[in-house]
Design a protein around this motif. Structure first.
Motif, PDB file in Angstrom:
ATOM      1  N   MET A   1       4.634  83.539  93.505  1.00 14.78           N
ATOM      2  CA  MET A   1       3.931  82.791  94.541  1.00 14.78           C
ATOM      3  C   MET A   1       2.686  83.526  95.003  1.00 14.78           C
ATOM      4  SD  MET A   1       6.156  80.262  95.148  1.00 14.78           S
ATOM      5  CE  MET A   1       5.856  79.637  96.768  1.00 14.78           C
ATOM      6  N   ASN A   2       1.681  82.762  95.430  1.00 10.90           N
ATOM      7  CA  ASN A   2       0.503  83.223  96.134  1.00 10.90           C
ATOM      8  C   ASN A   2      -0.321  84.246  95.342  1.00 10.90           C
ATOM      9  OD1 ASN A   2      -1.456  83.964  97.939  1.00 10.90           O
ATOM     10  ND2 ASN A   2      -0.068  84.325  99.632  1.00 10.90           N
ATOM     11  N   PRO A   3      -1.287  83.774  94.568  1.00 10.39           N
ATOM     12  CA  PRO A   3      -2.087  84.699  93.757  1.00 10.39           C
ATOM     13  C   PRO A   3      -2.879  85.725  94.562  1.00 10.39           C
ATOM     14  CG  PRO A   3      -2.981  82.472  93.649  1.00 10.39           C
ATOM     15  CD  PRO A   3      -1.688  82.388  94.396  1.00 10.39           C
ATOM     16  N   PHE A   4      -3.124  85.481  95.848  1.00 13.02           N
ATOM     17  CA  PHE A   4      -3.884  86.439  96.644  1.00 13.02           C
ATOM     18  C   PHE A   4      -3.011  87.527  97.255  1.00 13.02           C
ATOM     19  CE2 PHE A   4      -6.307  82.484  96.627  1.00 13.02           C
ATOM     20  CZ  PHE A   4      -7.427  82.942  95.956  1.00 13.02           C
ATOM     21  N   PHE A   5      -1.722  87.305  97.287  1.00 14.03           N
ATOM     22  CA  PHE A   5      -0.749  88.292  97.760  1.00 14.03           C
ATOM     23  C   PHE A   5       0.521  88.042  96.962  1.00 14.03           C
ATOM     24  CE2 PHE A   5       2.223  90.089 100.980  1.00 14.03           C
ATOM     25  CZ  PHE A   5       1.664  91.358 101.051  1.00 14.03           C
ATOM     26  N   PRO A   6       0.505  88.397  95.650  1.00 11.23           N
ATOM     27  CA  PRO A   6       1.575  87.986  94.734  1.00 11.23           C
ATOM     28  C   PRO A   6       2.959  88.505  95.124  1.00 11.23           C
ATOM     29  CG  PRO A   6      -0.241  89.056  93.550  1.00 11.23           C
ATOM     30  CD  PRO A   6      -0.506  89.210  94.996  1.00 11.23           C
ATOM     31  N   MET A   7       3.870  87.574  95.311  1.00  7.90           N
ATOM     32  CA  MET A   7       5.241  87.899  95.690  1.00  7.90           C
ATOM     33  C   MET A   7       6.211  87.182  94.747  1.00  7.90           C
ATOM     34  SD  MET A   7       4.730  89.856  98.275  1.00  7.90           S
ATOM     35  CE  MET A   7       6.185  90.004  99.280  1.00  7.90           C
ATOM     36  N   ALA A   8       7.424  87.720  94.661  1.00  9.11           N
ATOM     37  CA  ALA A   8       8.499  87.115  93.862  1.00  9.11           C
ATOM     38  C   ALA A   8       9.540  86.526  94.813  1.00  9.11           C
ATOM     39  CB  ALA A   8       9.141  88.159  92.966  1.00  9.11           C
ATOM     40  N   HIS A   9      10.063  85.350  94.448  1.00  9.20           N
ATOM     41  CA  HIS A   9      11.047  84.652  95.277  1.00  9.20           C
ATOM     42  C   HIS A   9      12.200  84.179  94.404  1.00  9.20           C
ATOM     43  CE1 HIS A   9       8.199  84.094  98.715  1.00  9.20           C
ATOM     44  NE2 HIS A   9       7.325  84.251  97.728  1.00  9.20           N
ATOM     45  N   ARG A  10      13.392  84.143  94.989  1.00  8.67           N
ATOM     46  CA  ARG A  10      14.558  83.578  94.289  1.00  8.67           C
ATOM     47  C   ARG A  10      14.484  82.060  94.311  1.00  8.67           C
ATOM     48  NH1 ARG A  10      17.615  87.782  96.993  1.00  8.67           N
ATOM     49  NH2 ARG A  10      18.456  89.120  95.380  1.00  8.67           N
ATOM     50  N   VAL A  11      14.899  81.437  93.213  1.00  3.85           N
ATOM     51  CA  VAL A  11      15.015  79.979  93.162  1.00  3.85           C
ATOM     52  C   VAL A  11      16.433  79.620  93.588  1.00  3.85           C
ATOM     53  CG1 VAL A  11      15.015  77.960  91.657  1.00  3.85           C
ATOM     54  CG2 VAL A  11      13.320  79.763  91.322  1.00  3.85           C
ATOM     55  N   GLU A  12      16.555  78.684  94.515  1.00  6.72           N
ATOM     56  CA  GLU A  12      17.877  78.288  95.003  1.00  6.72           C
ATOM     57  C   GLU A  12      18.237  76.851  94.636  1.00  6.72           C
ATOM     58  OE1 GLU A  12      19.239  77.462  99.366  1.00  6.72           O
ATOM     59  OE2 GLU A  12      19.486  79.602  98.950  1.00  6.72           O
ATOM     60  N   GLN A  13      17.233  75.977  94.621  1.00  9.97           N
ATOM     61  CA  GLN A  13      17.530  74.565  94.397  1.00  9.97           C
ATOM     62  C   GLN A  13      16.536  73.935  93.437  1.00  9.97           C
ATOM     63  OE1 GLN A  13      17.326  73.305  98.573  1.00  9.97           O
ATOM     64  NE2 GLN A  13      19.456  72.640  98.338  1.00  9.97           N
ATOM     65  N   VAL A  14      16.989  72.898  92.765  1.00  8.18           N
ATOM     66  CA  VAL A  14      16.137  72.024  91.959  1.00  8.18           C
ATOM     67  C   VAL A  14      16.287  70.641  92.574  1.00  8.18           C
ATOM     68  CG1 VAL A  14      15.721  71.052  89.675  1.00  8.18           C
ATOM     69  CG2 VAL A  14      16.520  73.421  89.892  1.00  8.18           C
ATOM     70  N   LEU A  15      15.163  70.084  93.023  1.00  6.87           N
ATOM     71  CA  LEU A  15      15.196  68.807  93.729  1.00  6.87           C
ATOM     72  C   LEU A  15      14.331  67.778  93.025  1.00  6.87           C
ATOM     73  CD1 LEU A  15      14.590  70.423  97.194  1.00  6.87           C
ATOM     74  CD2 LEU A  15      16.764  69.545  96.364  1.00  6.87           C
ATOM     75  N   THR A  16      14.742  66.524  93.066  1.00  8.01           N
ATOM     76  CA  THR A  16      13.970  65.430  92.498  1.00  8.01           C
ATOM     77  C   THR A  16      13.466  64.551  93.630  1.00  8.01           C
ATOM     78  OG1 THR A  16      15.360  65.438  90.525  1.00  8.01           O
ATOM     79  CG2 THR A  16      14.036  63.484  90.900  1.00  8.01           C
ATOM     80  N   SER A  17      12.197  64.165  93.533  1.00  6.88           N
ATOM     81  CA  SER A  17      11.587  63.273  94.506  1.00  6.88           C
ATOM     82  C   SER A  17      10.662  62.344  93.734  1.00  6.88           C
ATOM     83  CB  SER A  17      10.815  64.082  95.556  1.00  6.88           C
ATOM     84  OG  SER A  17      10.310  63.228  96.558  1.00  6.88           O
ATOM     85  N   ALA A  18       9.847  61.607  94.448  1.00  2.00           N
ATOM     86  CA  ALA A  18       8.865  60.732  93.811  1.00  2.00           C
ATOM     87  C   ALA A  18       7.505  60.989  94.443  1.00  2.00           C
ATOM     88  CB  ALA A  18       9.256  59.270  94.000  1.00  2.00           C
ATOM     89  N   ASP A  19       6.448  60.910  93.616  1.00  2.00           N
ATOM     90  CA  ASP A  19       5.102  61.059  94.169  1.00  2.00           C
ATOM     91  C   ASP A  19       4.622  59.723  94.712  1.00  2.00           C
ATOM     92  OD1 ASP A  19       4.234  59.565  91.986  1.00  2.00           O
ATOM     93  OD2 ASP A  19       3.221  61.233  90.993  1.00  2.00           O
ATOM     94  N   GLU A  20       3.364  59.671  95.125  1.00  2.00           N
ATOM     95  CA  GLU A  20       2.823  58.454  95.755  1.00  2.00           C
ATOM     96  C   GLU A  20       2.772  57.255  94.819  1.00  2.00           C
ATOM     97  OE1 GLU A  20      -0.179  61.130  94.110  1.00  2.00           O
ATOM     98  OE2 GLU A  20       1.214  61.450  95.727  1.00  2.00           O
ATOM     99  N   THR A  21       2.867  57.493  93.501  1.00  2.00           N
ATOM    100  CA  THR A  21       2.862  56.380  92.543  1.00  2.00           C
ATOM    101  C   THR A  21       4.278  55.974  92.136  1.00  2.00           C
ATOM    102  OG1 THR A  21       2.766  57.800  90.584  1.00  2.00           O
ATOM    103  CG2 THR A  21       0.669  57.193  91.602  1.00  2.00           C
ATOM    104  N   GLY A  22       5.287  56.691  92.664  1.00  2.00           N
ATOM    105  CA  GLY A  22       6.670  56.381  92.317  1.00  2.00           C
ATOM    106  C   GLY A  22       7.197  57.186  91.137  1.00  2.00           C
ATOM    107  N   ARG A  23       6.351  58.018  90.553  1.00  2.00           N
ATOM    108  CA  ARG A  23       6.758  58.839  89.407  1.00  2.00           C
ATOM    109  C   ARG A  23       7.664  59.969  89.878  1.00  2.00           C
ATOM    110  NH1 ARG A  23       2.444  62.515  86.290  1.00  2.00           N
ATOM    111  NH2 ARG A  23       2.462  63.363  88.390  1.00  2.00           N
ATOM    112  N   ALA A  24       8.728  60.261  89.127  1.00  2.00           N
ATOM    113  CA  ALA A  24       9.642  61.343  89.478  1.00  2.00           C
ATOM    114  C   ALA A  24       8.921  62.684  89.393  1.00  2.00           C
ATOM    115  CB  ALA A  24      10.841  61.337  88.546  1.00  2.00           C
ATOM    116  N   VAL A  25       9.199  63.541  90.363  1.00  2.00           N
ATOM    117  CA  VAL A  25       8.659  64.898  90.410  1.00  2.00           C
ATOM    118  C   VAL A  25       9.815  65.840  90.712  1.00  2.00           C
ATOM    119  CG1 VAL A  25       7.039  66.457  91.547  1.00  2.00           C
ATOM    120  CG2 VAL A  25       6.444  64.051  91.288  1.00  2.00           C
ATOM    121  N   ILE A  26       9.890  66.944  89.984  1.00  2.00           N
ATOM    122  CA  ILE A  26      10.954  67.932  90.170  1.00  2.00           C
ATOM    123  C   ILE A  26      10.381  69.125  90.922  1.00  2.00           C
ATOM    124  CG2 ILE A  26      12.672  69.371  89.004  1.00  2.00           C
ATOM    125  CD1 ILE A  26      12.896  66.294  88.501  1.00  2.00           C
TER     126      ILE A  26
END
Length: 96
Positions: free
Chosen positions: A28-53
């Motif tokens: 994350m954050n190219p100006f102050f690069p940090m590492a983060h744990r991934v906890e969840q994978v979520l599915t949603s939809a963008d403004e056009t209705g297309r699935a986004v993970i």
């Protein structure tokens, strides 16, 4: 339509070459690069209705693991390779 976004298929293809027991991290954050744990994978939809993970970082204490390893930041071109400055000869007592 050509998209510059990575797809789930692209991610699966890249991950298929990795060790299945290796932990997953977010860079994350190219100006102050940090590492983060991934906890969840979520599915949603963008403004056009297309699935986004979404890959979400954990909310628990310690989900942010600290600075991104230098070699990862360099590979992402978030940071240039850093070399130690050249050593200068030590000064001697008496000014020489």
């Amino acid at each position: 339509m050509t998209s510059s976004e990575m797809t789930v298929g692209d991610l699966v293809d890249m991950l298929s070459a990795c060790d299945r027991s290796a932990p997953v991290r977010l860079a994350m954050n190219p100006f102050f690069p940090m590492a983060h744990r991934v906890e969840q994978v979520l599915t949603s939809a963008d403004e056009t209705g297309r699935a986004v993970i979404y890959l979400a970082e954990g909310r628990e204490e310690g989900a942010q693991l600290g600075h991104l390893p230098t070699e990862v930041a360099v590979a992402l071109t978030w940071q240039g390779p850093v070399q130690a400055p050249p050593r200068r000869p030590r000064r001697r007592a008496g000014g020489n």
